[in-house]
Design a protein around this motif. Structure first.
Motif, PDB file in Angstrom:
ATOM      1  N   LYS A  51       0.820  -1.219   0.000  1.00  0.00           N
ATOM      2  CA  LYS A  51       0.000   0.000   0.000  1.00  0.00           C
ATOM      3  C   LYS A  51       0.849   1.261   0.000  1.00  0.00           C
ATOM      4  O   LYS A  51       0.527   2.231  -0.681  1.00  0.00           O
ATOM      5  CB  LYS A  51      -0.919   0.022   1.227  1.00  0.00           C
ATOM      6  CG  LYS A  51      -2.114  -0.850   1.107  1.00  0.00           C
ATOM      7  CD  LYS A  51      -3.146  -0.497   2.166  1.00  0.00           C
ATOM      8  CE  LYS A  51      -2.966  -1.332   3.391  1.00  0.00           C
ATOM      9  NZ  LYS A  51      -4.085  -1.153   4.348  1.00  0.00           N
ATOM     10  N   GLU A  52       1.939   1.234   0.771  1.00  0.00           N
ATOM     11  CA  GLU A  52       2.753   2.440   0.907  1.00  0.00           C
ATOM     12  C   GLU A  52       3.521   2.802  -0.370  1.00  0.00           C
ATOM     13  O   GLU A  52       4.023   3.918  -0.498  1.00  0.00           O
ATOM     14  CB  GLU A  52       3.730   2.309   2.085  1.00  0.00           C
ATOM     15  CG  GLU A  52       4.718   1.179   1.960  1.00  0.00           C
ATOM     16  CD  GLU A  52       4.197  -0.185   2.420  1.00  0.00           C
ATOM     17  OE1 GLU A  52       4.977  -1.146   2.333  1.00  0.00           O
ATOM     18  OE2 GLU A  52       3.035  -0.299   2.838  1.00  0.00           O
ATOM     19  N   ARG A  54       2.184   1.992  -3.678  1.00  0.00           N
ATOM     20  CA  ARG A  54       1.353   1.953  -4.885  1.00  0.00           C
ATOM     21  C   ARG A  54       1.072   3.327  -5.478  1.00  0.00           C
ATOM     22  O   ARG A  54       0.977   3.458  -6.698  1.00  0.00           O
ATOM     23  CB  ARG A  54       0.070   1.180  -4.637  1.00  0.00           C
ATOM     24  CG  ARG A  54      -0.887   1.812  -3.712  1.00  0.00           C
ATOM     25  CD  ARG A  54      -2.096   0.938  -3.508  1.00  0.00           C
ATOM     26  NE  ARG A  54      -2.928   1.536  -2.479  1.00  0.00           N
ATOM     27  CZ  ARG A  54      -3.853   0.906  -1.830  1.00  0.00           C
ATOM     28  NH1 ARG A  54      -4.094  -0.355  -2.103  1.00  0.00           N
ATOM     29  NH2 ARG A  54      -4.565   1.518  -0.923  1.00  0.00           N
ATOM     30  N   ASP A  55       0.943   4.378  -4.661  1.00  0.00           N
ATOM     31  CA  ASP A  55       0.717   5.710  -5.226  1.00  0.00           C
ATOM     32  C   ASP A  55       1.885   6.127  -6.116  1.00  0.00           C
ATOM     33  O   ASP A  55       1.679   6.725  -7.179  1.00  0.00           O
ATOM     34  CB  ASP A  55       0.496   6.744  -4.126  1.00  0.00           C
ATOM     35  CG  ASP A  55      -0.862   6.593  -3.457  1.00  0.00           C
ATOM     36  OD1 ASP A  55      -1.781   6.013  -4.077  1.00  0.00           O
ATOM     37  OD2 ASP A  55      -1.004   7.051  -2.298  1.00  0.00           O
ATOM     38  N   LEU A  67      -5.135   2.602  -9.446  1.00  0.00           N
ATOM     39  CA  LEU A  67      -5.595   2.132  -8.149  1.00  0.00           C
ATOM     40  C   LEU A  67      -6.854   1.280  -8.310  1.00  0.00           C
ATOM     41  O   LEU A  67      -7.630   1.483  -9.242  1.00  0.00           O
ATOM     42  CB  LEU A  67      -5.891   3.315  -7.231  1.00  0.00           C
ATOM     43  CG  LEU A  67      -4.688   4.166  -6.826  1.00  0.00           C
ATOM     44  CD1 LEU A  67      -5.148   5.380  -6.028  1.00  0.00           C
ATOM     45  CD2 LEU A  67      -3.687   3.340  -6.042  1.00  0.00           C
ATOM     46  N   LEU A  73      -9.324  -0.243  -1.641  1.00  0.00           N
ATOM     47  CA  LEU A  73      -8.112   0.495  -1.269  1.00  0.00           C
ATOM     48  C   LEU A  73      -7.540   0.049   0.075  1.00  0.00           C
ATOM     49  O   LEU A  73      -6.371   0.262   0.345  1.00  0.00           O
ATOM     50  CB  LEU A  73      -8.383   2.001  -1.238  1.00  0.00           C
ATOM     51  CG  LEU A  73      -8.542   2.671  -2.593  1.00  0.00           C
ATOM     52  CD1 LEU A  73      -8.961   4.127  -2.419  1.00  0.00           C
ATOM     53  CD2 LEU A  73      -7.266   2.557  -3.414  1.00  0.00           C
ATOM     54  N   ARG A  74      -8.326  -0.622   0.879  1.00  0.00           N
ATOM     55  CA  ARG A  74      -7.821  -1.099   2.177  1.00  0.00           C
ATOM     56  C   ARG A  74      -6.873  -2.279   2.017  1.00  0.00           C
ATOM     57  O   ARG A  74      -6.150  -2.632   2.931  1.00  0.00           O
ATOM     58  CB  ARG A  74      -8.982  -1.459   3.090  1.00  0.00           C
ATOM     59  CG  ARG A  74      -9.774  -2.646   2.621  1.00  0.00           C
ATOM     60  CD  ARG A  74     -10.937  -2.939   3.581  1.00  0.00           C
ATOM     61  NE  ARG A  74     -11.645  -4.106   3.172  1.00  0.00           N
ATOM     62  CZ  ARG A  74     -12.847  -4.113   2.625  1.00  0.00           C
ATOM     63  NH1 ARG A  74     -13.476  -2.978   2.403  1.00  0.00           N
ATOM     64  NH2 ARG A  74     -13.424  -5.239   2.293  1.00  0.00           N
ATOM     65  N   TYR A  75      -6.880  -2.901   0.850  1.00  0.00           N
ATOM     66  CA  TYR A  75      -6.023  -4.056   0.593  1.00  0.00           C
ATOM     67  C   TYR A  75      -4.697  -3.630  -0.034  1.00  0.00           C
ATOM     68  O   TYR A  75      -4.570  -2.561  -0.617  1.00  0.00           O
ATOM     69  CB  TYR A  75      -6.718  -5.045  -0.353  1.00  0.00           C
ATOM     70  CG  TYR A  75      -8.013  -5.580   0.183  1.00  0.00           C
ATOM     71  CD1 TYR A  75      -8.044  -6.407   1.299  1.00  0.00           C
ATOM     72  CD2 TYR A  75      -9.218  -5.243  -0.418  1.00  0.00           C
ATOM     73  CE1 TYR A  75      -9.238  -6.895   1.795  1.00  0.00           C
ATOM     74  CE2 TYR A  75     -10.423  -5.730   0.066  1.00  0.00           C
ATOM     75  CZ  TYR A  75     -10.422  -6.554   1.173  1.00  0.00           C
ATOM     76  OH  TYR A  75     -11.605  -7.038   1.662  1.00  0.00           O
ATOM     77  N   HIS A  76      -3.728  -4.501   0.059  1.00  0.00           N
ATOM     78  CA  HIS A  76      -2.440  -4.310  -0.627  1.00  0.00           C
ATOM     79  C   HIS A  76      -2.668  -4.726  -2.077  1.00  0.00           C
ATOM     80  O   HIS A  76      -2.433  -5.884  -2.449  1.00  0.00           O
ATOM     81  CB  HIS A  76      -1.359  -5.191   0.011  1.00  0.00           C
ATOM     82  CG  HIS A  76      -1.005  -4.781   1.394  1.00  0.00           C
ATOM     83  ND1 HIS A  76      -0.017  -3.871   1.654  1.00  0.00           N
ATOM     84  CD2 HIS A  76      -1.515  -5.130   2.592  1.00  0.00           C
ATOM     85  CE1 HIS A  76       0.083  -3.691   2.958  1.00  0.00           C
ATOM     86  NE2 HIS A  76      -0.828  -4.440   3.553  1.00  0.00           N
ATOM     87  N   TRP A  77      -3.120  -3.796  -2.909  1.00  0.00           N
ATOM     88  CA  TRP A  77      -3.579  -4.157  -4.243  1.00  0.00           C
ATOM     89  C   TRP A  77      -3.410  -2.996  -5.196  1.00  0.00           C
ATOM     90  O   TRP A  77      -3.569  -1.842  -4.831  1.00  0.00           O
ATOM     91  CB  TRP A  77      -5.062  -4.538  -4.157  1.00  0.00           C
ATOM     92  CG  TRP A  77      -5.555  -5.377  -5.278  1.00  0.00           C
ATOM     93  CD1 TRP A  77      -6.375  -4.974  -6.298  1.00  0.00           C
ATOM     94  CD2 TRP A  77      -5.306  -6.757  -5.509  1.00  0.00           C
ATOM     95  NE1 TRP A  77      -6.638  -6.024  -7.138  1.00  0.00           N
ATOM     96  CE2 TRP A  77      -5.996  -7.133  -6.659  1.00  0.00           C
ATOM     97  CE3 TRP A  77      -4.548  -7.715  -4.834  1.00  0.00           C
ATOM     98  CZ2 TRP A  77      -5.952  -8.426  -7.183  1.00  0.00           C
ATOM     99  CZ3 TRP A  77      -4.516  -8.995  -5.338  1.00  0.00           C
ATOM    100  CH2 TRP A  77      -5.208  -9.346  -6.487  1.00  0.00           C
TER     101      TRP A  77
END
Length: 116
Positions: A51-52, A54-55, A67, A73-77
């Motif tokens: 997650k940290e 992906r942006d 995204l 969005l709460r997932y590591h995806w």
């Protein structure tokens, strides 16, 4: 551009990985954890990603990565357009997503077997 068969080949070559069909979507799992999934029309690939980071990934290549929907969005995806990926990148993304789901020992054994 990568194909569904290339995604399947890479994902299923990984220890403990298997394919599942969920609501007409192909997903690749380790246990009950999904590490890669194809969109219903098979033009997009979702995969596990920190997650940290992906942006930054999306910002660097917005024509390739995007995204997931807001509820995910709460997932590591993160998502990618399959037409924009090449084979080497596909292999790296899927392998890294798989590594997030397996015990460290399993990942280390697999990488050692590959000589990495």
């Amino acid at each position: 551009m990568v194909t569904v068969e290339q995604v399947r080949q890479v994902a299923l070559s990984l220890p403990r990985a298997y394919e599942a069909l969920v609501r007409d979507r192909v997903k690749f799992r380790v246990g009950r954890i999904v590490f890669a999934a194809l969109s219903a029309d098979e033009t997009e690939l979702g995969f596990g990603y920190p997650k940290e980071a992906r942006d930054a990934l999306v910002a660097a290549e917005p024509d390739k990565f995007f995204l997931p929907r807001e509820s995910d969005l709460r997932y590591h995806w993160v998502q990618a357009r399959m037409a924009a990926l090449d084979e080497d990148e596909l292999h790296e993304l899927i392998t890294d997503a798989w590594r997030m789901c397996v015990p460290k020992r399993v990942a280390a054994d697999h990488l050692r077997m590959l000589g990495l």
